[in-house]
Design a protein around this motif. Structure first.
Motif, PDB file in Angstrom:
ATOM      1  N   GLU A  18      10.117 -12.430   8.194  1.00 48.39           N
ATOM      2  CA  GLU A  18       9.598 -11.199   8.795  1.00 48.39           C
ATOM      3  C   GLU A  18       9.730 -10.031   7.821  1.00 48.39           C
ATOM      4  N   TRP A  19      10.832 -10.026   7.053  1.00 44.85           N
ATOM      5  CA  TRP A  19      11.036  -8.954   6.073  1.00 44.85           C
ATOM      6  C   TRP A  19       9.909  -8.956   5.046  1.00 44.85           C
ATOM      7  N   SER A  20       9.532 -10.121   4.546  1.00 43.84           N
ATOM      8  CA  SER A  20       8.470 -10.205   3.536  1.00 43.84           C
ATOM      9  C   SER A  20       7.138  -9.701   4.092  1.00 43.84           C
ATOM     10  N   PHE A  21       6.818 -10.104   5.321  1.00 45.69           N
ATOM     11  CA  PHE A  21       5.569  -9.644   5.922  1.00 45.69           C
ATOM     12  C   PHE A  21       5.607  -8.134   6.178  1.00 45.69           C
ATOM     13  N   ASP A  22       6.736  -7.646   6.680  1.00 40.76           N
ATOM     14  CA  ASP A  22       6.849  -6.208   6.959  1.00 40.76           C
ATOM     15  C   ASP A  22       6.656  -5.379   5.697  1.00 40.76           C
ATOM     16  N   GLN A  23       7.131  -5.890   4.561  1.00 44.65           N
ATOM     17  CA  GLN A  23       6.954  -5.164   3.300  1.00 44.65           C
ATOM     18  C   GLN A  23       5.478  -5.021   2.944  1.00 44.65           C
ATOM     19  N   PHE A  24       4.721  -6.116   3.109  1.00 47.78           N
ATOM     20  CA  PHE A  24       3.292  -6.038   2.797  1.00 47.78           C
ATOM     21  C   PHE A  24       2.552  -5.171   3.812  1.00 47.78           C
ATOM     22  N   GLN A  25       2.909  -5.298   5.084  1.00 47.12           N
ATOM     23  CA  GLN A  25       2.268  -4.460   6.107  1.00 47.12           C
ATOM     24  C   GLN A  25       2.536  -2.986   5.840  1.00 47.12           C
ATOM     25  N   SER A  26       3.745  -2.678   5.416  1.00 49.67           N
ATOM     26  CA  SER A  26       4.071  -1.300   5.080  1.00 49.67           C
ATOM     27  C   SER A  26       3.247  -0.808   3.901  1.00 49.67           C
ATOM     28  N   LEU A  27       3.029  -1.668   2.930  1.00 49.32           N
ATOM     29  CA  LEU A  27       2.209  -1.288   1.763  1.00 49.32           C
ATOM     30  C   LEU A  27       0.768  -1.008   2.186  1.00 49.32           C
ATOM     31  N   ILE A  28       0.236  -1.861   3.070  1.00 51.31           N
ATOM     32  CA  ILE A  28      -1.130  -1.634   3.572  1.00 51.31           C
ATOM     33  C   ILE A  28      -1.214  -0.303   4.311  1.00 51.31           C
ATOM     34  N   ASN A  29      -0.200  -0.017   5.114  1.00 55.32           N
ATOM     35  CA  ASN A  29      -0.205   1.244   5.865  1.00 55.32           C
ATOM     36  C   ASN A  29      -0.135   2.453   4.934  1.00 55.32           C
ATOM     37  N   ARG A  30       0.631   2.328   3.846  1.00 55.54           N
ATOM     38  CA  ARG A  30       0.752   3.443   2.897  1.00 55.54           C
ATOM     39  C   ARG A  30      -0.546   3.722   2.159  1.00 55.54           C
ATOM     40  N   SER A  31      -1.403   2.704   2.053  1.00 54.33           N
ATOM     41  CA  SER A  31      -2.643   2.885   1.287  1.00 54.33           C
ATOM     42  C   SER A  31      -3.587   3.904   1.932  1.00 54.33           C
ATOM     43  N   SER A  32      -3.417   4.142   3.233  1.00 51.69           N
ATOM     44  CA  SER A  32      -4.295   5.116   3.897  1.00 51.69           C
ATOM     45  C   SER A  32      -4.059   6.525   3.383  1.00 51.69           C
ATOM     46  N   SER A  33      -2.842   6.791   2.879  1.00 52.37           N
ATOM     47  CA  SER A  33      -2.526   8.117   2.358  1.00 52.37           C
ATOM     48  C   SER A  33      -2.316   8.126   0.840  1.00 52.37           C
ATOM     49  N   ASP A  34      -2.420   6.969   0.214  1.00 45.63           N
ATOM     50  CA  ASP A  34      -2.212   6.865  -1.230  1.00 45.63           C
ATOM     51  C   ASP A  34      -3.500   6.347  -1.864  1.00 45.63           C
ATOM     52  N   GLU A  35      -4.238   7.248  -2.509  1.00 49.89           N
ATOM     53  CA  GLU A  35      -5.543   6.880  -3.064  1.00 49.89           C
ATOM     54  C   GLU A  35      -5.412   5.851  -4.184  1.00 49.89           C
ATOM     55  N   ASN A  36      -4.387   5.996  -5.038  1.00 45.30           N
ATOM     56  CA  ASN A  36      -4.205   5.037  -6.138  1.00 45.30           C
ATOM     57  C   ASN A  36      -3.917   3.639  -5.602  1.00 45.30           C
ATOM     58  N   LEU A  37      -3.097   3.571  -4.567  1.00 40.58           N
ATOM     59  CA  LEU A  37      -2.789   2.272  -3.972  1.00 40.58           C
ATOM     60  C   LEU A  37      -4.032   1.679  -3.329  1.00 40.58           C
ATOM     61  N   ARG A  38      -4.846   2.535  -2.708  1.00 38.12           N
ATOM     62  CA  ARG A  38      -6.073   2.044  -2.080  1.00 38.12           C
ATOM     63  C   ARG A  38      -7.041   1.497  -3.122  1.00 38.12           C
ATOM     64  N   ASP A  39      -7.157   2.181  -4.244  1.00 36.96           N
ATOM     65  CA  ASP A  39      -8.026   1.686  -5.326  1.00 36.96           C
ATOM     66  C   ASP A  39      -7.499   0.367  -5.889  1.00 36.96           C
ATOM     67  N   LEU A  40      -6.173   0.273  -6.004  1.00 38.29           N
ATOM     68  CA  LEU A  40      -5.572  -0.954  -6.533  1.00 38.29           C
ATOM     69  C   LEU A  40      -5.895  -2.144  -5.627  1.00 38.29           C
ATOM     70  N   LEU A  41      -5.829  -1.924  -4.309  1.00 35.45           N
ATOM     71  CA  LEU A  41      -6.073  -3.007  -3.375  1.00 35.45           C
ATOM     72  C   LEU A  41      -7.538  -3.437  -3.350  1.00 35.45           C
ATOM     73  N   GLN A  42      -8.444  -2.566  -3.762  1.00 33.92           N
ATOM     74  CA  GLN A  42      -9.868  -2.864  -3.700  1.00 33.92           C
ATOM     75  C   GLN A  42     -10.398  -3.564  -4.946  1.00 33.92           C
ATOM     76  N   GLN A  43      -9.576  -3.698  -5.982  1.00 30.82           N
ATOM     77  CA  GLN A  43     -10.080  -4.296  -7.222  1.00 30.82           C
ATOM     78  C   GLN A  43     -10.175  -5.818  -7.094  1.00 30.82           C
ATOM     79  N   ASP A  44     -10.951  -6.429  -8.011  1.00 30.06           N
ATOM     80  CA  ASP A  44     -11.131  -7.876  -8.012  1.00 30.06           C
ATOM     81  C   ASP A  44      -9.873  -8.567  -8.535  1.00 30.06           C
ATOM     82  N   ASN A  45      -9.843  -9.907  -8.320  1.00 26.42           N
ATOM     83  CA  ASN A  45      -8.751 -10.757  -8.847  1.00 26.42           C
ATOM     84  C   ASN A  45      -7.372 -10.263  -8.427  1.00 26.42           C
ATOM     85  N   LEU A  46      -7.260  -9.869  -7.179  1.00 25.78           N
ATOM     86  CA  LEU A  46      -5.976  -9.445  -6.622  1.00 25.78           C
ATOM     87  C   LEU A  46      -5.270 -10.655  -5.999  1.00 25.78           C
TER      88      LEU A  46
END
Length: 991
Positions: free
Chosen positions: A207-235
């Motif tokens: 659950e800890w591992s999943f919560d960490q990724f879910q938290s990262l996804i949630n942060r991307s809504s307010s972090d433009e650099n993180l959002r761009d990183l998630l949208q790139q190819d070969n992720l």
């Protein structure tokens, strides 16, 4: 007693041609220096030669300098989610529970409606690090990697994570940092080691591992650099889910906690799928779900049992084929050979409910090639996996392109190895099937251009197979040369050891020097040394030109040095041969018989490493033979023959028992009572055995009063208290799911105090050995989970039987040969009252080796990784601490060895032989086994066989250090032992 023990225990009286007075003292100093030199030489030699198997059998497969093979097809997926459920067994994942409900409903719906499935076959050692290296980098890590530990990579290697544009990873601190800590384009985190508590339900780690990724996804809504990183190819998104592994170790894979963790993992996979699809909304994500290894029924892993090697594989999403219904109940991969060269074509179990859906099994290393292909990335450059086409959704042209790229990448490794070997070898022998590899590549291109995809596919697959064969050819290129050098080195060491024993611990060399009048020319030693230097110089030049590894120089140098030392003694060798040729035929027959019996017994020990039941037959036969011989020598009323027979037969039972020790706390508690009874019986005999002529030498009746008369009672109390703590601490832990701190404190105190108490016991043989036996019993009981606690008592009885057997032979020898009381200098060295070794004394190191190996294999298979039962330490610690847990497990294994060596040291003092000479004979006999195991090391077949063959060779190779270390530890307990019979001179005549 005034005996000096040589090895560890001080100096030893000189032998050979030494005179008396000052000459003898000089010889004594010389012998002490020579013993130290031999020990150092033996340690260095065995350490260097032990490493040779990694140069011969297990050279690192990793090569550098290749260029990645860019795929000539479009990427089927934009990103990939990789979920690894550490320690998840295939059967527990696919089978239903007792109520008929499946534990992974989401992933089963994927198998039936969206993706493909199969079983991934892992290669042992089925541990987390090698498994993840195979999954992510595509190759099977060489065994030498274990010398670097879990944290460091022994060499840099390419992986799917390296090839990605960015990797996001969360999970265990033992896995995630290996692949991401040095990767600049990665985002990762891991929980602290303290989270891994085996006394709790570890599913919260997942659950800890999943919560960490879910938290990262949630942060991307307010972090433009993180959002761009998630949208790139070969992720690549990698979640390491450790819960099943920890719960399997702590509670077994049949427990409700483990089985519930399977449901947790399935639920995380569902939430991960919903989260990713809801965030990206482009249907361009591929998902791979698998495990690094399984879990055995007893809660361990490491070997090649199917419960450890068979793991689930579910793949779905972008670029993945949909389920393929089949009419047959069998799967379609008949004839496909997996990594251990065995066919895994067992039908899908009916209870899985998947017999009508095509199953595609893979080797674990194939998954790296699969993930790279789904992302349109080059395969990892050191990958040896084959792309499983049953999973990827491509047209024929793209399939051929993908397989060709896979083949070219393996071919590049072959070409790199071939170039390196050719540029460094004076006489290079190429791999003939791939001499014209360029023409094969041209043929593939021609077939593809002509749209003859079937022929192109066959050529590509053939090229891939040849490239793998070529890699194996260069892996074994230096085998013949190295094996010859190492074998000559071992033989040279054994010859050198024999010469030392004959010169230093027997009267033979003194007789030869007098009767043969050996004259060593002054300049002969110098000539032989110069010859050795020239030969070594020649080898060094050749090795330097060929850019051979430094260890190659060490192998040659060690072998040349040993044979130079042997040639330096050629005059003595010639004289010994002439002397022996003139001996009577009965002595030659005795020598030959001793040699044959020794070889047969050593071969029995070699085979016992794989067939423990041989010890059962050994002790059954020895029990009858030894008791019959004693019955012939002494009257049966003494009770000794019957006791020897009973003790041997009791110990013979344990090697029939399963290596996997079942939990049985009642048996452990009962064993404590048995140990107390044995101790009380030995104490009674010690106090009342003086009237028995067969016991008087080892008993303390008539000695001065003990300093601590209540010591024995305290030791018995500690054994009883430890038995009580076995029940208390285990019951509380099972009921409350935690180890009570008071119980933990008491267990540590009992173990620590009990080990110290034998140092204050009486220094008579039987009294001291009984105290040592009772002193180690509490610790062993607290570390026991089943029948191994009974084995401790049985081993103690056999060691007592050995002591009585030797004491009886000593008494009978005195009675039958009183006329030899006036001994000559050839028969005995009187200053230290230590006699020369005799031919019959070879039984001492041979019996020692048998008992030493029984201590290894009496309660399991020490050579197997899976034999380490981690639940043994739960009465001392439950928080995951690998070093402390390993230390406790190793100490538990050491305890039987220490009992054997304490008895061995006491017997050496009892029969008045030098322990140094016996030690070198032990090493000599061990090295006969070492050479055999050197040729038994395997790098083909199942990896369980390979791993055990390495362990066997390593165990016998390390005995030169292992036995020496235990001598040092046990000398604390045995150095001041006194033997009653040594107050008067022995009358045993030397052969």
């Amino acid at each position: 007693m005034g005996t000096a023990d040589g090895i560890i225990g001080g100096g030893q009286q000189g032998r050979g041609s030494a005179g008396t007075g000052g000459g003898r003292g000089t010889k004594k100093k010389w012998l002490k220096r020579r013993e130290r030199w031999l020990v150092v030489l033996g340690v260095v030699l065995h350490a260097v030669y032990m490493l040779s198997i990694f140069d011969i059998y297990f050279k690192s497969p990793i090569v550098h300098g290749m260029d990645p093979v860019a795929p000539r097809f479009s990427a089927p997926a934009k990103r990939l989610v990789f979920l690894v459920a550490d320690g998840l067994r295939a059967d527990k994942f696919f089978e239903p529970d007792s109520e008929g409900n499946f534990r992974a409903p989401f992933l089963r719906s994927i198998i039936k409606g969206q993706g493909r499935w199969g079983v991934s076959h892992a290669r042992p050692p089925t541990e987390s690090r090698p498994g993840h290296v195979a999954l992510i980098a595509g190759f099977y890590e060489d065994p030498s990697a274990v010398t670097k530990g879990w944290k460091a990579n022994p060499v840099e290697f390419d992986s799917v994570f390296n090839r990605s544009h960015h990797t996001i990873s969360f999970g265990s601190p033992d896995i995630v940092p290996i692949f991401c800590s040095a990767l600049p384009h990665s985002t990762w985190n891991s929980y602290p080691h303290e989270f891994e508590d085996f006394a709790t339900d570890a599913s919260f780690l997942d659950e800890w591992s999943f919560d960490q990724f879910q938290s990262l996804i949630n942060r991307s809504s307010s972090d433009e650099n993180l959002r761009d990183l998630l949208q790139q190819d070969n992720l690549v998104v990698f979640l390491h889910l450790l819960g099943c592994d920890s719960n399997g170790h702590a509670h077994r894979p049949f427990s409700s906690i483990y089985l519930n963790n399977v449901k947790v993992v399935d639920h995380i996979a569902k939430r991960m799928y919903d989260l990713v699809e809801g965030y990206f909304k482009d249907n361009r994500t591929a998902y791979v779900f698998t495990a690094d290894h399984g879990m055995s029924d007893k809660g361990s892993h490491g070997d090649g049992h199917p419960t450890n090697t068979d793991t689930p594989l579910v793949v779905w999403g972008a670029g993945v084929k949909h389920p393929k219904p089949i009419l047959s109940s069998d799967h379609t991969d008949h004839g496909l050979r997996f990594i251990d060269e065995h066919l895994h074509d067992t039908p899908t179990p009916p209870e899985w409910g998947l017999s009508t859906i095509e199953r595609v099994d893979v080797n674990q290393a194939d998954i790296a090639a699969l993930m790279a292909t789904l992302l349109g990335l080059p395969c990892p450059m050191n990958s040896v996996g084959s792309l499983p086409l049953g999973y990827v959704n491509m047209d024929k042209a793209e399939e051929v392109e993908a397989v060709t790229a896979n083949a070219k990448q393996i071919l590049n490794q072959f070409l790199c190895k071939s170039y390196v070997k050719q540029s460094n070898s004076l006489l290079f022998k190429p791999f003939k099937p791939l001499v014209n590899h360029v023409s094969i590549l041209d043929q593939i291109e021609e077939r593809m251009a002509a749209r003859d995809y079937e022929a192109a596919m066959k050529l590509s697959e053939s090229l891939r197979s040849l490239a793998l064969e070529g890699l194996h050819y260069f892996q074994t290129y230096d085998w013949l040369m190295l094996m010859t050098v190492i074998t000559l080195g071992y033989i040279g060491w054994m010859v050198y050891l024999i010469l030392h024993v004959l010169q230093s611990y027997t009267s033979l060399s003194g007789v030869v020097y007098r009767k043969e009048q050996v004259v060593q020319p002054r300049n002969s030693a110098g000539k032989i040394t110069i010859l050795g230097v020239l030969v070594m110089g020649l080898f060094s030049i050749v090795l330097f030109i060929e850019h051979s590894p430094p260890l190659y120089h060490a192998y040659f140098a060690m072998t040349v040095f040993l044979w130079t030392q042997i040639l330096d003694e050629y005059q003595l060798i010639k004289a010994l041969l002439r002397y022996l040729s003139r001996k009577k035929s009965d002595f030659v027959l005795k020598l030959l018989a001793t040699f044959i019996v020794s070889i047969v017994l050593l071969e029995l020990l070699v085979h016992s490493f794989t067939e423990r039941k041989l010890y059962t037959w050994c002790f059954l036969i020895v029990g009858i033979a030894a008791s019959s011989y004693l019955f012939y020598l002494i009257p049966w009323e003494s009770g000794i023959p019957f006791f020897v027979w009973l003790a041997c037969w009791f110990l013979s039972v344990f090697t029939l028992m399963p290596a996997e020790i079942p939990d049985n706390n009642k048996l452990v508690i009962a064993s404590g009572v048995m140990i107390i009874l044995i101790g009380v019986a030995a104490r009674w005999l010690d106090k009342h055995g003086d009237g028995n002529k067969y016991w008087s030498s080892i008993c303390g009746h008539g000695m001065k009063k003990a300093k601590f008369p209540f010591l024995f009672h305290l030791q018995v109390l500690l054994v009883g208290l430890s038995s009580a703590m076995v029940w208390l601490s285990t019951s509380h832990r099972m009921e409350k799911q935690e180890l009570h701190s008071i119980h933990q404190f008491l267990n540590w105190c009992i173990a620590g105090l009990s080990i110290i108490l034998p140092l204050f016991s009486e220094n008579v043989v039987l009294s001291r050995l009984t105290s040592v036996y009772l002193g180690f019993a509490p610790t062993f009981l607290l570390l026991s989970i089943g029948y191994e606690a009974v084995f401790y008592g049985a081993l103690g009885l056999v060691l007592m039987a050995w002591l009585l057997f030797e004491n009886t032979l000593l008494y009978v020898g005195k009675v039958e040969k009183p006329s030899t009381a006036n001994r000559t200098s050839e028969e005995h060295v009187s200053e230290d009252d230590v006699r020369y070794l005799q031919l019959s004394d070879a039984r001492i190191p041979l019996i020692f080796l048998v008992l030493f190996n029984v201590a290894f294999f009496g309660t399991g298979n020490f050579a197997s990784i899976a034999s380490f039962e981690i639940s043994s330490v739960y009465r001392f610690i439950t928080i995951f601490s690998p070093f402390l847990m390993a230390a406790l497990l190793i100490f538990k294994l050491f305890i039987p060895f220490m009992l054997v060596i304490c008895t061995f040291s006491a017997i050496a003092k009892l029969i008045q032989v030098t322990r140094s000479g016996c030690y070198f004979l032990v090493i000599l006999f061990s090295d006969v086994m070492t050479i055999h195991f050197f040729f038994l090391v395997k790098n083909k077949g199942s990896w369980m066989e390979i791993g055990n063959s390495i362990s066997h060779f390593g165990i016998v190779s390390a005995q030169v250090v292992f036995v020496l270390l235990l001598f040092a530890l046990t000398d604390i307990y045995t150095k001041d032992i006194q033997v009653m019979s040594n107050r008067r001179p022995s009358s045993r005549k030397a052969v």
